[in-house]
Write an enzyme that holds these catalytic residues in place. Structure first.
Site, PDB file in Angstrom:
ATOM      1  N   GLN A  56       0.795  -1.110   0.259  1.00  0.00           N
ATOM      2  CA  GLN A  56       0.083  -0.016  -0.062  1.00  0.00           C
ATOM      3  C   GLN A  56       0.681   1.243  -0.144  1.00  0.00           C
ATOM      4  O   GLN A  56       2.153   1.250   0.403  1.00  0.00           O
ATOM      5  CB  GLN A  56      -0.884  -0.018   1.150  1.00  0.00           C
ATOM      6  CG  GLN A  56      -2.079  -0.803   1.251  1.00  0.00           C
ATOM      7  CD  GLN A  56      -2.976  -0.433   2.224  1.00  0.00           C
ATOM      8  OE1 GLN A  56      -3.160  -1.288   3.020  1.00  0.00           O
ATOM      9  NE2 GLN A  56      -3.831   0.530   1.865  1.00  0.00           N
ATOM     10  N   HIS A  57       0.072   2.432  -0.315  1.00  0.00           N
ATOM     11  CA  HIS A  57       0.731   3.700  -0.110  1.00  0.00           C
ATOM     12  C   HIS A  57       1.881   4.161  -1.273  1.00  0.00           C
ATOM     13  O   HIS A  57       2.357   5.406  -1.170  1.00  0.00           O
ATOM     14  CB  HIS A  57       1.174   3.996   1.339  1.00  0.00           C
ATOM     15  CG  HIS A  57       0.656   3.274   2.514  1.00  0.00           C
ATOM     16  ND1 HIS A  57      -0.787   3.913   2.515  1.00  0.00           N
ATOM     17  CD2 HIS A  57       0.797   2.620   3.622  1.00  0.00           C
ATOM     18  CE1 HIS A  57      -1.346   3.349   3.638  1.00  0.00           C
ATOM     19  NE2 HIS A  57      -0.501   2.477   4.202  1.00  0.00           N
ATOM     20  N   ASP A  71      -2.260  -4.904  -0.055  1.00  0.00           N
ATOM     21  CA  ASP A  71      -1.966  -6.433   0.527  1.00  0.00           C
ATOM     22  C   ASP A  71      -2.834  -6.758   1.761  1.00  0.00           C
ATOM     23  O   ASP A  71      -3.208  -7.495   1.915  1.00  0.00           O
ATOM     24  CB  ASP A  71      -0.349  -6.214   0.949  1.00  0.00           C
ATOM     25  CG  ASP A  71      -0.021  -5.034   1.775  1.00  0.00           C
ATOM     26  OD1 ASP A  71      -0.670  -4.355   1.968  1.00  0.00           O
ATOM     27  OD2 ASP A  71       1.170  -5.033   1.880  1.00  0.00           O
TER      28      ASP A  71
END
Length: 493
Positions: free
Chosen positions: A85-86, A248
């Site tokens: 992520q991110h 994830d």
């Protein structure tokens, strides 16, 4: 029958990419493949990756999974992608990547995050507006950083993508995003499930950034069909359909059957995560709780601790212990480690919220300073951090009948018992430890077959009965005392 329902699940993480071949008819994982990534580490907390490595690892892991499964890639009906992520991937108008991807663990943009947080009115203002408190790892501060550090590249941005969005783009030529992963960008409203365009206009008033945002699709929708050249490169069916995929954690929820209230997923990896499904966005007043959207149509309140097997690994290396020897020492020491407490905040910490903390040992005496007590203290200390986070989640009204344990630490029986006792909840491991890749494959089957997600999870997610661990009453009360000691020490920081 086996050839009729094959799906590929991909998990592109920080350390590498994993691929699994799932037969959605039998629920069996037929093959598993993996390939590593390298990390670009620099001063000021820079953590980046070359996206080409993801594509190479995706290809290698897929070939290995197909080979292990012993199946013809032409039988693959669909692909689901899980991604870290991110992270931020920027493309120009020709679809070319403009610079290495900045990752979730990058802290180089802390100053930019602080300024954006101040603009939002601090953590409380961020929670009110977005439903999450933006943190340095989130995507939004990476955009401001790019504007200030690389204005010439910033001027060429045509697509703003997360890692899993970029892999879907590579597979299909189509740029889209999905609600779960989008929740971790910092420019998305998790209650209303929409982009916060005004926040991007604060970074760049021209409106160029919001034009570069991908449209959002639901978790059961597909992105499109794989491009012929990519299908050939991967050795799979050119008619395979790519599902929406997700972050994830969202894919890990599906891969542990965590798609209805009552189950909690806990991951004992290099960092620790705890999350559970919620039907409503009950945003916690605690900034540490991230109330992301799920990739199954609800919400996924989540906490993340920065120190877990990375902290236990440091102690193992210090004493030059392999895993069995380390676990034997942990088991030899008593609960509470004879009064030794470790605050294992070697990376700073997110939960409890102590970003500038460092690790510390407390309660040492001439008699209790032993290898066994230090080994036990680090495992207890990291697990207390997860209990601290679980308590925050329980304050939002989450109920838990059981904890599904995944990640490397879940393989240790002594650690499983510790989790059961400290959380006062039954613990069980899933058969397939690659939960995110499995979740991605299940989601691909969901988007393709029209079968309900619940019945797919019932068939494809199995728990390991031998790993079932129940709390021992005497242990629970002994750990409660040690946990209260941990809380008192945290309060002094």
């Amino acid at each position: 029958m086996t050839q009729q329902n094959l799906f590929l699940g991909i998990d592109c993480g920080t350390q590498g990419t994993k691929a699994i071949v799932l037969d959605a008819s039998s629920g069996q994982v037929l093959g598993l493949g993996a390939a590593p990534h390298t990390l670009i580490s620099g001063a000021n907390g820079r953590r980046e990756q070359h996206t080409q490595e993801w594509l190479d690892a995706f290809t290698a892991a897929t070939h290995r999974a197909l080979q292990q499964a012993g199946v013809d890639g032409q039988a693959i009906l669909g692909i689901g992608v899980s991604g870290q992520q991110h992270g931020l991937v920027l493309l120009d108008e020709h679809g070319q990547v403009l610079r290495p991807a900045k990752l979730w663990c990058d802290t180089e943009t802390t100053a930019e995050n602080d300024r954006l947080l101040a603009h939002l009115g601090g953590e409380r203002g961020s929670l009110e507006r977005l439903g999450v408190a933006i943190a340095p790892g989130y995507t939004v501060s990476k955009l401001l950083w790019t504007r200030e550090q690389h204005p010439e590249l910033f001027a060429r941005i045509a697509h703003i993508l997360l890692p899993h969005d970029y892999l879907n783009y590579w597979l299909t030529g189509r740029a889209v995003a999905e609600y779960g992963d989008a929740s971790g960008t910092g420019y998305f409203n998790v209650r209303r499930r929409e982009w916060d365009v005004e926040l991007l206009r604060h970074i760049d008033p021209s409106g160029r950034l919001d034009q570069a945002l991908p449209p959002l699709i639901e978790a059961d929708q597909s992105v499109g069909t794989i491009l012929p050249a990519i299908a050939e490169r991967l050795g799979i069916n050119p008619h395979a359909v790519v599902s929406s995929g997700g972050g994830d954690n969202m894919m890990g929820a599906i891969g542990t059957g965590n798609i209805a209230p009552g189950v909690i997923t806990m991951s004992l990896g290099s960092s620790g995560t705890v999350y559970a499904f919620a039907e409503q966005p009950n945003v916690s007043p605690q900034a540490s709780v991230a109330t992301f959207c799920s990739s199954s149509g609800g919400w996924l309140p989540l906490i993340c601790t920065m120190n877990l097997t990375n902290a236990t690994g440091v102690i193992r290396e210090l004493f030059e212990l392999d895993l069995p020897a380390f676990n034997a020492l942990v088991e030899r020491a008593p609960i509470g480690a004879d009064g030794v407490s470790m605050l294992p905040f070697l990376n700073g910490e997110r939960v409890p919220a102590l970003p500038h903390a460092s690790g510390s040992l407390h309660g040492l005496t001439m008699t209790n300073l032993t290898r066994a007590n230090l080994c036990r203290a680090v495992v207890e200390g990291t697990t207390f951090g997860l209990r601290y986070g679980l308590d925050l989640l329980r304050q939002t009204g989450l109920q838990s009948q059981s904890i599904r344990l995944i990640g490397g630490g879940s393989k240790s029986p002594v650690w499983r018992q510790m989790v059961a006792d400290i959380m006062h909840t039954e613990v069980i491991c899933t058969e397939q430890s690659e939960a995110a890749a499995l979740g991605a494959a299940i989601q691909a089957a969901w988007s393709q077959t029209g079968e309900s997600l619940a019945s797919l999870c019932d068939r494809c997610v199995s728990v390991d009965p031998a790993s079932r661990t129940v709390p021992v009453a005497a242990h629970v009360s002994a750990y409660q005392q040690a946990y209260e000691r941990y809380q008192q020490l945290v309060a002094t920081l």
